[in-house]
Design an enzyme around this catalytic site. Structure first.
Site, PDB file in Angstrom:
ATOM      1  N   LEU A  66      71.459  53.199  55.324  1.00 39.89           N
ATOM      2  CA  LEU A  66      70.654  53.977  56.266  1.00 39.89           C
ATOM      3  C   LEU A  66      69.782  53.016  57.064  1.00 39.89           C
ATOM      4  O   LEU A  66      69.158  52.121  56.490  1.00 39.89           O
ATOM      5  CB  LEU A  66      69.778  54.988  55.517  1.00 39.89           C
ATOM      6  CG  LEU A  66      70.519  56.033  54.677  1.00 39.89           C
ATOM      7  CD1 LEU A  66      69.537  56.775  53.763  1.00 39.89           C
ATOM      8  CD2 LEU A  66      71.242  57.029  55.580  1.00 39.89           C
ATOM      9  N   VAL A  92      69.139  49.550  52.914  1.00 36.71           N
ATOM     10  CA  VAL A  92      68.428  49.763  54.178  1.00 36.71           C
ATOM     11  C   VAL A  92      68.956  48.798  55.227  1.00 36.71           C
ATOM     12  O   VAL A  92      68.939  47.582  55.038  1.00 36.71           O
ATOM     13  CB  VAL A  92      66.910  49.579  54.003  1.00 36.71           C
ATOM     14  CG1 VAL A  92      66.207  49.808  55.337  1.00 36.71           C
ATOM     15  CG2 VAL A  92      66.369  50.524  52.946  1.00 36.71           C
ATOM     16  N   LYS A  93      69.400  49.367  56.345  1.00 36.35           N
ATOM     17  CA  LYS A  93      69.924  48.538  57.424  1.00 36.35           C
ATOM     18  C   LYS A  93      68.775  48.040  58.299  1.00 36.35           C
ATOM     19  O   LYS A  93      68.006  48.826  58.852  1.00 36.35           O
ATOM     20  CB  LYS A  93      70.927  49.328  58.264  1.00 36.35           C
ATOM     21  CG  LYS A  93      72.193  49.683  57.520  1.00 36.35           C
ATOM     22  CD  LYS A  93      73.130  50.552  58.340  1.00 36.35           C
ATOM     23  CE  LYS A  93      73.904  49.749  59.338  1.00 36.35           C
ATOM     24  NZ  LYS A  93      74.950  50.586  60.002  1.00 36.35           N
ATOM     25  N   ILE A  94      68.699  46.718  58.413  1.00 39.72           N
ATOM     26  CA  ILE A  94      67.712  46.062  59.274  1.00 39.72           C
ATOM     27  C   ILE A  94      68.477  45.289  60.343  1.00 39.72           C
ATOM     28  O   ILE A  94      69.319  44.451  60.012  1.00 39.72           O
ATOM     29  CB  ILE A  94      66.828  45.070  58.470  1.00 39.72           C
ATOM     30  CG1 ILE A  94      66.116  45.771  57.312  1.00 39.72           C
ATOM     31  CG2 ILE A  94      65.827  44.374  59.401  1.00 39.72           C
ATOM     32  CD1 ILE A  94      65.026  46.722  57.721  1.00 39.72           C
ATOM     33  N   ASN A 119      70.962  45.852  54.177  1.00 36.06           N
ATOM     34  CA  ASN A 119      72.189  45.637  54.922  1.00 36.06           C
ATOM     35  C   ASN A 119      71.732  45.105  56.276  1.00 36.06           C
ATOM     36  O   ASN A 119      71.313  45.882  57.137  1.00 36.06           O
ATOM     37  CB  ASN A 119      72.973  46.941  55.066  1.00 36.06           C
ATOM     38  CG  ASN A 119      74.253  46.786  55.875  1.00 36.06           C
ATOM     39  OD1 ASN A 119      74.475  45.768  56.522  1.00 36.06           O
ATOM     40  ND2 ASN A 119      75.081  47.814  55.853  1.00 36.06           N
TER      41      ASN A 119
END
Length: 238
Positions: A66, A92-94, A119
């Site tokens: 996400l 967590v997508k950064i 991620n």
């Protein structure tokens, strides 16, 4: 060309269609899920947190990525911590930079040190890979997403970049490489062949997996039959 059962790579379904996600949850080939703000917007999602909670409920423990959406790093961190608390299967997508092209490596390092599974996404270059790997060192399980499909769209072969990244992450087994934005089934075969850990595949492309390993003579015949059938249905005359 391998059949589905011979693939070693993990296929993560990429999308925001909740009914599609629920259906794919029961497909043995699908090992995880990813989404992003663009896909959520296209699917008509308006409640970001509500959608995230619903997806986590539907996928029943499989990994889910996400993404944060703030352009401010301090707010990104707040969003990342909020998302990570939704479940132990959340990554967590950064983005590798913000919209001002400022590196997010310091934030990645902070979050990784706090035990947040990440991620890091929208990676295109080996320079970016080096920065990210340094920030993820000694952290929890995480992914790095290289947008191989978009690299190819620029006329650049992504495979050398992917192979070099796989070599670089060998000393850090907690990090897995994602081949992001594939354009065709061949990309899944290519990613599998080089030993990439994960590939994100849209729901539409997943439907094409039934062609994997198909006899090309039969495929040719089916194509000719399609042309002939459609010409008859259209009532064409010359």
């Amino acid at each position: 060309m391998p059949f589905q059962s011979e693939l070693k790579i993990k296929i993560f379904a990429d999308g925001a269609d909740i009914s599609g996600i629920e259906r794919l949850r029961h497909e043995p080939l699908i090992k995880g899920f990813t989404t992003n703000p663009t896909l959520m917007k296209q699917a008509g999602v308006t409640d970001y947190l509500g959608f995230s909670r619903e997806v986590i409920e539907v996928i029943d423990g499989l990994p889910i990525s996400l993404e944060v959406f703030s352009d401010d790093f301090s707010e990104m961190k707040v969003q990342a911590l909020k998302l990570s608390r939704l479940g132990s299967n959340v990554y967590v997508k950064i983005p590798v930079t913000n919209t001002k092209q400022q590196s997010s490596s310091h934030l990645v390092k902070e979050l990784s040190a706090e035990g947040v599974q990440l991620n890091v996404t929208a990676i295109f270059t080996l320079k970016q890979v080096d920065e990210v790997l340094s920030s993820l060192a000694d952290g929890p399980k995480s992914y790095i997403s290289i947008f191989a499909g978009r690299i190819a769209d620029a006329g650049v072969d992504p495979i050398p970049i992917m192979q070099e990244t796989l070599n670089c992450i060998k000393p850090q087994p907690q990090i897995e490489l994602i081949w992001a934005s594939p354009r065709e089934v061949l990309n899944i075969v290519q990613a599998d062949k080089i030993g990439c850990h994960i590939i994100t595949v849209t729901h539409d492309l997943i439907k094409k997996l039934s062609s994997l390993g198909k006899d090309l003579e039969l495929f040719s015949l089916e194509t000719v039959q399609m042309f002939a059938s459609d010409a008859i249905k259209a009532g064409f005359k010359l």
